[in-house]
Design a protein around this motif. Structure first.
Motif, PDB file in Angstrom:
ATOM      1  N   GLY A  62      -1.960  -8.532 -55.883  1.00 51.05           N
ATOM      2  CA  GLY A  62      -0.898  -8.429 -54.884  1.00 51.05           C
ATOM      3  C   GLY A  62      -0.510  -9.725 -54.206  1.00 51.05           C
ATOM      4  O   GLY A  62       0.217  -9.694 -53.208  1.00 51.05           O
ATOM      5  N   ALA A  66       2.630 -10.226 -51.571  1.00 51.82           N
ATOM      6  CA  ALA A  66       2.410 -10.735 -50.219  1.00 51.82           C
ATOM      7  C   ALA A  66       3.365 -11.891 -49.916  1.00 51.82           C
ATOM      8  O   ALA A  66       3.920 -11.975 -48.808  1.00 51.82           O
ATOM      9  CB  ALA A  66       0.957 -11.188 -50.058  1.00 51.82           C
ATOM     10  N   CYS A  83       3.755  -1.261 -55.824  1.00 51.40           N
ATOM     11  CA  CYS A  83       2.852  -1.995 -56.715  1.00 51.40           C
ATOM     12  C   CYS A  83       2.346  -1.038 -57.788  1.00 51.40           C
ATOM     13  O   CYS A  83       1.777   0.015 -57.462  1.00 51.40           O
ATOM     14  CB  CYS A  83       1.663  -2.549 -55.942  1.00 51.40           C
ATOM     15  SG  CYS A  83       2.062  -3.870 -54.789  1.00 51.40           S
ATOM     16  N   THR A  98      -2.502  -6.757 -49.222  1.00 46.96           N
ATOM     17  CA  THR A  98      -1.300  -6.455 -48.438  1.00 46.96           C
ATOM     18  C   THR A  98      -1.637  -5.865 -47.077  1.00 46.96           C
ATOM     19  O   THR A  98      -0.730  -5.574 -46.288  1.00 46.96           O
ATOM     20  CB  THR A  98      -0.384  -5.501 -49.213  1.00 46.96           C
ATOM     21  OG1 THR A  98      -1.122  -4.332 -49.611  1.00 46.96           O
ATOM     22  CG2 THR A  98       0.167  -6.181 -50.458  1.00 46.96           C
ATOM     23  N   ASP A 101       0.080  -2.724 -45.255  1.00 48.52           N
ATOM     24  CA  ASP A 101       1.500  -2.806 -44.883  1.00 48.52           C
ATOM     25  C   ASP A 101       2.194  -1.492 -45.249  1.00 48.52           C
ATOM     26  O   ASP A 101       2.174  -1.079 -46.414  1.00 48.52           O
ATOM     27  CB  ASP A 101       2.145  -3.979 -45.622  1.00 48.52           C
ATOM     28  CG  ASP A 101       3.542  -4.302 -45.126  1.00 48.52           C
ATOM     29  OD1 ASP A 101       4.311  -3.365 -44.866  1.00 48.52           O
ATOM     30  OD2 ASP A 101       3.875  -5.500 -45.022  1.00 48.52           O
ATOM     31  N   VAL A 104       4.563  -0.966 -48.382  1.00 47.36           N
ATOM     32  CA  VAL A 104       4.032  -1.108 -49.741  1.00 47.36           C
ATOM     33  C   VAL A 104       3.369   0.193 -50.184  1.00 47.36           C
ATOM     34  O   VAL A 104       2.527   0.746 -49.473  1.00 47.36           O
ATOM     35  CB  VAL A 104       3.009  -2.265 -49.831  1.00 47.36           C
ATOM     36  CG1 VAL A 104       2.556  -2.458 -51.278  1.00 47.36           C
ATOM     37  CG2 VAL A 104       3.615  -3.559 -49.299  1.00 47.36           C
TER      38      VAL A 104
END
Length: 227
Positions: A62, A66, A83, A98, A101, A104
């Motif tokens: 990730g 990011a 993702c 991440t 978040d 996401v």
């Protein structure tokens, strides 16, 4: 240099999670310093969209996501990311990168058979994963990226050459990580040339594929009719 057909150590689940994390830190470093992240950021900027639904296929740990989120935040762009990776081990690490978040989401699936409808995303990206796919599967992957991307598919990967292999082998010797030392040079040997990548994209139904040769033996493949 003939393209190698071989498996990298990280293609299978890695028993030592700490060793895998060390390898992914090396990959994140190379993405940040050697042109893996910047071309993807630039491609997303070129869309000019104020709100972007983005799919990252083969998201790994990730780090690219990011960087995209950070850039979008600074530019006032509302970026929503999914993702996708075939490895639950990788997705777990991406969740950590991440930091929970809420913009996401995470999906475990095969990049060559995406579980989404046509045009489900504005942009579909794939970074340092194309070389993991043999030609038939690579065409399937590229076709799926084109199918689900309403605006643009963006693929950033290594460029295979003898010089790229030599430089990557030397860089890999600076790491003590077993996976990095084995997989980094092999990744170059498994990578496609720009002409091969263009051929795969055309066969996969991309309307006007274009490849940019990036610094440090990288390339970015886009469908210029949509970007």
């Amino acid at each position: 240099m003939r393209r190698a057909i071989a498996r990298e150590l990280m293609d299978a689940p890695v028993d030592d999670v700490g060793e895998l994390e060390g390898n992914l830190r090396d990959i994140a470093f190379s993405n940040a310093r050697f042109g893996g992240t910047a071309p993807v950021v630039a491609a997303l900027r070129r869309t000019g969209l104020p709100r972007v639904e983005l799919l990252d296929v083969g998201s790994g740990a990730g780090d690219v996501v990011a960087a995209l989120l950070d850039d979008a935040s600074r530019r006032g762009v509302d970026l929503r990311v999914t993702c996708l990776d075939s490895s639950e081990q990788m997705l777990a690490l991406a969740r950590r990168t991440t930091g929970g978040d809420p913009s996401v989401a995470f999906v475990r699936a095969d990049g060559a058979a995406l579980p989404f409808g046509d045009g489900a995303f504005d942009v579909a990206i794939c970074t340092l994963a194309l070389h993991h796919f043999e030609p038939a599967a690579a065409r399937a992957l590229l076709g799926e990226l084109r199918r689900v991307a309403r605006v643009a598919p963006v693929v950033c990967d290594l460029r295979r050459s003898a010089l790229a292999f030599a430089a990557t082998w030397l860089w890999s010797r600076t790491s003590r990580n077993r996976l990095t030392r084995h997989d980094a040079p092999l990744s170059v040997r498994r990578a496609y040339t720009p002409d091969e990548a263009l051929g795969l994209a055309r066969d996969a139904g991309w309307r006007a594929p274009h490849v940019r040769r990036e610094p440090f033996f990288r390339m970015t493949l886009t469908d210029e009719s949509a970007a």
